[in-house]
Design a protein around this motif. Structure first.
Motif, short mmCIF file in Angstrom:
data_model
loop_
_atom_site.label_atom_id
_atom_site.label_comp_id
_atom_site.label_asym_id
_atom_site.label_seq_id
_atom_site.Cartn_x
_atom_site.Cartn_y
_atom_site.Cartn_z
N LEU A 72 -0.84 -1.15 -3.60
CA LEU A 72 -1.91 -0.15 -3.56
C LEU A 72 -2.63 -0.16 -2.21
O LEU A 72 -3.16 0.87 -1.78
CB LEU A 72 -2.91 -0.46 -4.68
CG LEU A 72 -2.40 -0.27 -6.11
CD1 LEU A 72 -3.42 -0.78 -7.12
CD2 LEU A 72 -2.05 1.18 -6.38
N LEU A 73 -2.65 -1.32 -1.54
CA LEU A 73 -3.29 -1.43 -0.22
C LEU A 73 -2.32 -1.10 0.92
O LEU A 73 -2.75 -1.06 2.09
CB LEU A 73 -3.83 -2.85 -0.03
CG LEU A 73 -4.97 -3.28 -0.95
CD1 LEU A 73 -5.32 -4.74 -0.72
CD2 LEU A 73 -6.20 -2.38 -0.75
N GLY A 74 -1.06 -0.93 0.61
CA GLY A 74 -0.09 -0.65 1.65
C GLY A 74 0.25 -1.82 2.51
O GLY A 74 0.68 -1.67 3.66
N VAL A 75 0.08 -3.06 1.96
CA VAL A 75 0.36 -4.26 2.75
C VAL A 75 1.43 -5.11 2.08
O VAL A 75 1.58 -6.29 2.40
CB VAL A 75 -0.93 -5.10 2.95
CG1 VAL A 75 -1.93 -4.32 3.76
CG2 VAL A 75 -1.53 -5.55 1.62
N ALA A 76 2.15 -4.55 1.13
CA ALA A 76 3.16 -5.32 0.42
C ALA A 76 4.32 -5.67 1.34
O ALA A 76 4.65 -4.93 2.26
CB ALA A 76 3.68 -4.53 -0.78
N PHE A 106 0.89 -9.49 -10.19
CA PHE A 106 -0.44 -8.91 -10.01
C PHE A 106 -0.74 -8.72 -8.52
O PHE A 106 -1.18 -7.66 -8.08
CB PHE A 106 -1.50 -9.80 -10.66
CG PHE A 106 -2.91 -9.37 -10.39
CD1 PHE A 106 -3.40 -8.18 -10.90
CD2 PHE A 106 -3.76 -10.15 -9.60
CE1 PHE A 106 -4.71 -7.78 -10.64
CE2 PHE A 106 -5.06 -9.75 -9.34
CZ PHE A 106 -5.53 -8.56 -9.86
N GLN A 107 -0.50 -9.75 -7.73
CA GLN A 107 -0.73 -9.65 -6.29
C GLN A 107 0.17 -8.58 -5.68
O GLN A 107 -0.27 -7.80 -4.83
CB GLN A 107 -0.49 -11.00 -5.62
CG GLN A 107 -0.80 -11.01 -4.13
CD GLN A 107 -0.34 -12.28 -3.45
OE1 GLN A 107 0.85 -12.57 -3.42
NE2 GLN A 107 -1.29 -13.05 -2.92
N ARG A 108 1.43 -8.53 -6.10
CA ARG A 108 2.35 -7.56 -5.52
C ARG A 108 1.89 -6.13 -5.77
O ARG A 108 1.90 -5.30 -4.85
CB ARG A 108 3.75 -7.78 -6.11
CG ARG A 108 4.81 -6.83 -5.50
CD ARG A 108 6.21 -7.20 -5.92
NE ARG A 108 6.39 -7.10 -7.35
CZ ARG A 108 6.64 -8.13 -8.16
NH1 ARG A 108 6.73 -9.36 -7.66
NH2 ARG A 108 6.80 -7.96 -9.47
N LEU A 109 1.45 -5.83 -7.00
CA LEU A 109 0.97 -4.48 -7.29
C LEU A 109 -0.28 -4.16 -6.48
O LEU A 109 -0.40 -3.07 -5.90
CB LEU A 109 0.67 -4.34 -8.78
CG LEU A 109 -0.01 -3.02 -9.19
CD1 LEU A 109 0.84 -1.82 -8.82
CD2 LEU A 109 -0.35 -3.02 -10.68
N ALA A 110 -1.22 -5.09 -6.42
CA ALA A 110 -2.45 -4.85 -5.67
C ALA A 110 -2.15 -4.59 -4.20
O ALA A 110 -2.72 -3.68 -3.58
CB ALA A 110 -3.39 -6.04 -5.81
N HIS A 111 -1.24 -5.34 -3.63
CA HIS A 111 -0.91 -5.17 -2.21
C HIS A 111 -0.12 -3.89 -1.98
O HIS A 111 -0.23 -3.28 -0.90
CB HIS A 111 -0.16 -6.39 -1.70
CG HIS A 111 -1.06 -7.57 -1.51
ND1 HIS A 111 -0.64 -8.75 -0.92
CD2 HIS A 111 -2.37 -7.78 -1.83
CE1 HIS A 111 -1.65 -9.61 -0.90
NE2 HIS A 111 -2.69 -9.05 -1.45
#
Length: 270
Positions: A266-270, A259-264
């Motif tokens: 989307l934010l371009g901070v992965a 979940f965190q990986r997908l959200a990040h």
């Protein structure tokens, strides 16, 4: 007509309705290498807020102008404030509305440690009032959130979770709330109160989360818990405290965290 954009060194007039009554909206946007992240979600929420409050919406050209220019850091935060402008006697709005648009960019550094190690959150005593006409939008009157944030001063507590006056989980003081139940990631509906975050909107659009109701007393029984927004990213919750500081639940960190990986991403901070 484009609403006037004020530079940082200009003051807001005494009769500005945003200053006097909270009559306006704001957006807090993550800039990465000078470019706004989730920009269409921010402009869509602002447009929805303008429609709800009856404020003429800025044109896209005026909004895009707020983030133009060379970046000062890899990450910045763009704060936009849109008020109804000046005038009007008492609560009555002026016959002619001239909105006032302000913006400011500041360097920002995300808290990577909170991404990696998780955070402690607490329940808040304050209950959010239901008002469907204001639900979801990011209006300037955030007094409930301010009062809730005054409930603790322990730097080890990262956020406070708020319920409405029916006892349903709504949000954190400045972030949205997500939980996992039966393997599914869920988030409150926010049709009665609360701010519908732009990261939340992107995750809903991608089918990564679903909307559901959760009573405050059920929060300690969920499989996992996160707080998140489009500036700070996703913080896994490792400890949940009651309003009196007693421990309600602990969750182990789960790495990797899909979940965190997908959200990040989307934010371009992965």
């Amino acid at each position: 007509m484009l609403p006037p954009r004020l530079s940082d060194d200009q003051s807001v007039p005494f009769d500005d309705r945003g200053l006097a009554y909270g009559d306006g909206l704001f957006e807090t946007v993550l800039l990465r290498a000078g470019k706004p992240v989730l920009w269409r979600y921010h402009t869509a929420r602002l447009a929805q807020g303008c429609h709800r409050l009856g404020i003429p919406s800025p044109c896209q050209e005026a909004l895009d102008a707020t983030w133009q220019g060379a970046p000062t850091a890899e990450f910045e935060v763009l704060k936009l404030i849109l008020t109804r402008g000046s005038g009007g006697r008492g609560y009555a709005q002026p016959d002619q509305i001239t909105p006032r648009l302000l913006s400011r960019r500041t360097p920002f550094q995300p808290s990577v440690e909170r991404w990696q190690k998780g955070v402690t959150v607490r329940l808040c005593d304050l209950q959010l009032a239901r008002q469907p006409r204001l639900a979801g939008i990011k209006h300037l009157n955030r007094l409930e959130n301010i009062l809730a944030r005054q409930e603790w001063n322990d730097a080890a507590i990262a956020e406070g979770v708020l319920a409405d006056n029916e006892g349903l989980v709504v949000e954190a003081t400045s972030m949205n709330v997500f939980w996992q139940r039966a393997g599914e990631v869920l988030t409150p509906q926010l049709d009665q109160c609360g701010v519908a975050g732009t990261l939340r909107a992107a995750l809903l659009e991608h089918g990564a989360v679903a909307q559901a109701s959760l009573e405050l007393h059920q929060l300690a029984d969920v499989e996992r818990l996160w707080v998140a927004n489009s500036v700070q990213g996703v913080w896994p919750v490792t400890e949940l405290l009651a309003a009196d500081g007693s421990l309600l639940q602990r969750w182990p960190l789960s790495q990797p965290d899909p979940f965190q990986r997908l959200a990040h991403q989307l934010l371009g901070v992965a």
